[in-house]
Design an enzyme around this catalytic site. Structure first.
Site, short mmCIF file in Angstrom:
data_model
loop_
_atom_site.label_atom_id
_atom_site.label_comp_id
_atom_site.label_asym_id
_atom_site.label_seq_id
_atom_site.Cartn_x
_atom_site.Cartn_y
_atom_site.Cartn_z
CE1 TYR A 190 -5.89 -8.00 -4.31
CE2 TYR A 190 -6.64 -9.63 -5.92
CZ TYR A 190 -5.57 -8.92 -5.02
OH TYR A 190 -4.46 -9.28 -5.11
CB ALA A 191 -11.93 -9.04 -9.31
CB ALA A 192 -13.28 -3.76 -9.78
CG ASN A 228 4.72 -5.53 -4.39
OD1 ASN A 228 4.12 -6.75 -4.91
ND2 ASN A 228 4.96 -5.09 -3.43
CE LYS A 232 -4.06 -6.38 -7.00
NZ LYS A 232 -2.67 -5.65 -6.82
CB SER A 234 -4.30 -10.22 -8.91
OG SER A 234 -4.73 -11.72 -8.48
CB VAL A 237 0.57 3.61 -3.50
CG1 VAL A 237 1.96 3.16 -2.92
CG2 VAL A 237 -0.36 2.59 -2.86
P1 NAD Z 1 1.62 -8.25 1.46
O1 NAD Z 1 0.58 -8.01 2.24
O2 NAD Z 1 2.66 -9.33 2.08
O3 NAD Z 1 2.60 -6.94 1.13
C1 NAD Z 1 1.68 -6.00 0.62
C2 NAD Z 1 2.55 -4.68 1.15
O4 NAD Z 1 1.73 -3.58 0.62
C3 NAD Z 1 2.40 -4.59 2.77
O5 NAD Z 1 3.70 -4.15 3.12
C4 NAD Z 1 1.67 -3.36 3.11
O6 NAD Z 1 1.99 -2.72 4.11
C5 NAD Z 1 1.78 -2.77 1.73
N1 NAD Z 1 0.78 -1.64 1.70
C6 NAD Z 1 -0.51 -1.78 1.83
N2 NAD Z 1 -1.37 -0.58 1.69
C7 NAD Z 1 -0.33 0.10 1.06
C8 NAD Z 1 -0.51 1.59 0.85
N3 NAD Z 1 -1.61 2.20 1.00
N4 NAD Z 1 0.60 2.16 0.53
C9 NAD Z 1 1.79 1.72 0.51
N5 NAD Z 1 1.90 0.41 0.79
C10 NAD Z 1 0.94 -0.26 1.13
O7 NAD Z 1 1.19 -8.81 0.23
P2 NAD Z 1 1.72 -9.35 -1.16
O8 NAD Z 1 1.43 -10.67 -1.47
O9 NAD Z 1 3.37 -9.30 -1.03
O10 NAD Z 1 1.20 -8.41 -2.13
C11 NAD Z 1 2.01 -7.55 -3.10
C12 NAD Z 1 1.33 -7.51 -4.34
O11 NAD Z 1 0.97 -8.80 -4.92
C13 NAD Z 1 -0.20 -6.75 -4.07
O12 NAD Z 1 -0.65 -5.84 -5.09
C14 NAD Z 1 -1.11 -7.99 -4.11
O13 NAD Z 1 -2.61 -7.69 -4.47
C15 NAD Z 1 -0.50 -8.71 -5.33
N6 NAD Z 1 -0.88 -10.30 -5.41
C16 NAD Z 1 -0.54 -11.08 -4.33
C17 NAD Z 1 -0.96 -12.46 -4.42
C18 NAD Z 1 -0.85 -13.21 -3.58
O14 NAD Z 1 -1.38 -14.45 -3.31
N7 NAD Z 1 -0.03 -13.17 -2.53
C19 NAD Z 1 -1.58 -12.95 -5.75
C20 NAD Z 1 -2.02 -11.86 -6.77
C21 NAD Z 1 -1.63 -10.55 -6.53
#
Ligand code: NAD
Length: 255
Positions: free
Chosen positions: A158-160, A92, A162, A145, A66
Site C-alpha cells: 500500500y505504501a509503495a 479515488n 501510494k 495517503s 480501475v
Molecule cells: P472505501 O473502501 O470506503 O472506498 C473505496 C472504494 O473503491 C470502494 O467503493 C471500492 O469498491 C472501490 N474499489 C476498490 N477497488 C476498486 C477497483 N479495482 N476498481 C474500482 N473501484 C474499486 O475506502 P475510502 O477510505 O473511501 O478510500 C478511498 C481512497 O482513499 C482510497 O484510495 C484509499 O486508499 C484512500 N485513503 C483512505 C484513507 C482512510 O483512512 N479512509 C486514508 C488515506 C487514503
C-alpha cells in the site's frame, strides 16, 4: 461544508460506491456538477444515488475495475459520449491489504495492490488527459495517503503504491501544466470509512482508538474533511495549485 460552484462541470469519480467517493458524489452534485461515477461493484453506486437523492438525468454510473485498461477506457469514453467533456477527475478508488511484515507478504497481494492503487491511477490519467488537453484544461485529483509520504509498517505494498501515486501526480503536473491541466494528490491519514474495517478486524490489536492516538490532533479524520479538500483543490478558483501532495493528517507527518 463550504460551498463551491461546479455548475454543469463534469466530475468523474472512481470508487464512488463507498467512503470518500460516495460522499464526494453528493458534495459535487450539491455544487451543481454532472457526475460520472464508477466502482468495482456497480450495485453500490445505486446506493450512492439513493442516499444523496441524485438526479439520474445528471449522472452516469458504471461498473469498472480501475486496474483494467479496457474498463477504464470504456468508462472515460462513456463519460465523454454522455457529457462531452471531463472537467474534474477524482481518481479515488483504492484498497488496503492484510497487515503483514514485508517478508511475509505474498506476491499476489503485492501485485493486486499495485494494480489497483498505482496502475489504476495511471490508467485513469492516461485516459482522462487527452480529453482535458483537447478541451483546454481540467483538474485531476489523485487520492494517495499519508502512507504515500511516510513508511507504513505492515502495509508495504500500500505504501509503495501510494508513494507511486505522488510520483505520477508530480510528473503529470509538469507534463501538462502548459496545457492548463492541474494535477494534485490528496494524502489523508486514518479517516473513518469502511477501508479501516479489515484493519480493526485483523486481530492484531488495531482499534480506531489506537489509530486516533497516532494522530497528533487526537482523533481520526472525518470523511467530510477530506471531501471539503477535494472541492477546494478542484475548484476553478484554485488555479495556481498543481503538482502538490496535499496532506490532511491531523499533524501526523509534521513529527
Ligand atoms: P472505501 O473502501 O470506503 O472506498 C473505496 C472504494 O473503491 C470502494 O467503493 C471500492 O469498491 C472501490 N474499489 C476498490 N477497488 C476498486 C477497483 N479495482 N476498481 C474500482 N473501484 C474499486 O475506502 P475510502 O477510505 O473511501 O478510500 C478511498 C481512497 O482513499 C482510497 O484510495 C484509499 O486508499 C484512500 N485513503 C483512505 C484513507 C482512510 O483512512 N479512509 C486514508 C488515506 C487514503
Amino acid at each position: 461544508m463550504t460551498r463551491y460552484d461546479f455548475t454543469d462541470q463534469v466530475v468523474m469519480i472512481t470508487g464512488a460506491g463507498s467512503g470518500f467517493g460516495r460522499l464526494a458524489a453528493g458534495a459535487f452534485a450539491d455544487a451543481g456538477a454532472l457526475l460520472a461515477l464508477c466502482d468495482l461493484d456497480p450495485e453500490t453506486l445505486q446506493d450512492t444515488v439513493r442516499l444523496h437523492g441524485l438526479d439520474e438525468d445528471r449522472i452516469l454510473t458504471m461498473g469498472c475495475d480501475v486496474s483494467a485498461a479496457t474498463a477504464v477506457d470504456a468508462f472515460v469514453a462513456a463519460c465523454v459520449a454522455r457529457f462531452g467533456q471531463i472537467d474534474v477527475a477524482i481518481n479515488n478508488a483504492g484498497i488496503g491489504h492484510e497487515l503483514k511484515r514485508m517478508a511475509d507478504l505474498d506476491e499476489a497481494t503485492f501485485d493486486r495492490n499495485i494494480a489497483v492503487n498505482l496502475k489504476g491511477v495511471f490508467l485513469c490519467m492516461r485516459a482522462q488527459l487527452p480529453h482535458m488537453v483537447a478541451q483546454g484544461g481540467g483538474a485531476i485529483l489523485n487520492v494517495s495517503s499519508v502512507a504515500g509520504l511516510l513508511g507504513a509498517p505492515m502495509m508495504s505494498a500500500y505504501a509503495a503504491a501510494k508513494h507511486g501515486v505522488i510520483g505520477l501526480t508530480k510528473t503529470a503536473a509538469l507534463e501538462y501544466a502548459r496545457k492548463h491541466v492541474r494535477v494534485n494528490a490528496l494524502c489523508p491519514a486514518f479517516t473513518r470509512t469502511p477501508i479501516l474495517d479489515p484493519l480493526v478486524q485483523s486481530g492484531r490489536g488495531n482499534t480506531l482508538d489506537n489509530m486516533a492516538a497516532a494522530i497528533p490532533i487526537g482523533r481520526l479524520g472525518e470523511p467530510a474533511e477530506i471531501v471539503q479538500a477535494m472541492l477546494w483543490a478542484c475548484s476553478r478558483e484554485n488555479s495556481f495549485l498543481t503538482g502538490q501532495a496535499i496532506t490532511l493528517d491531523g499533524g501526523m507527518s509534521a513529527g
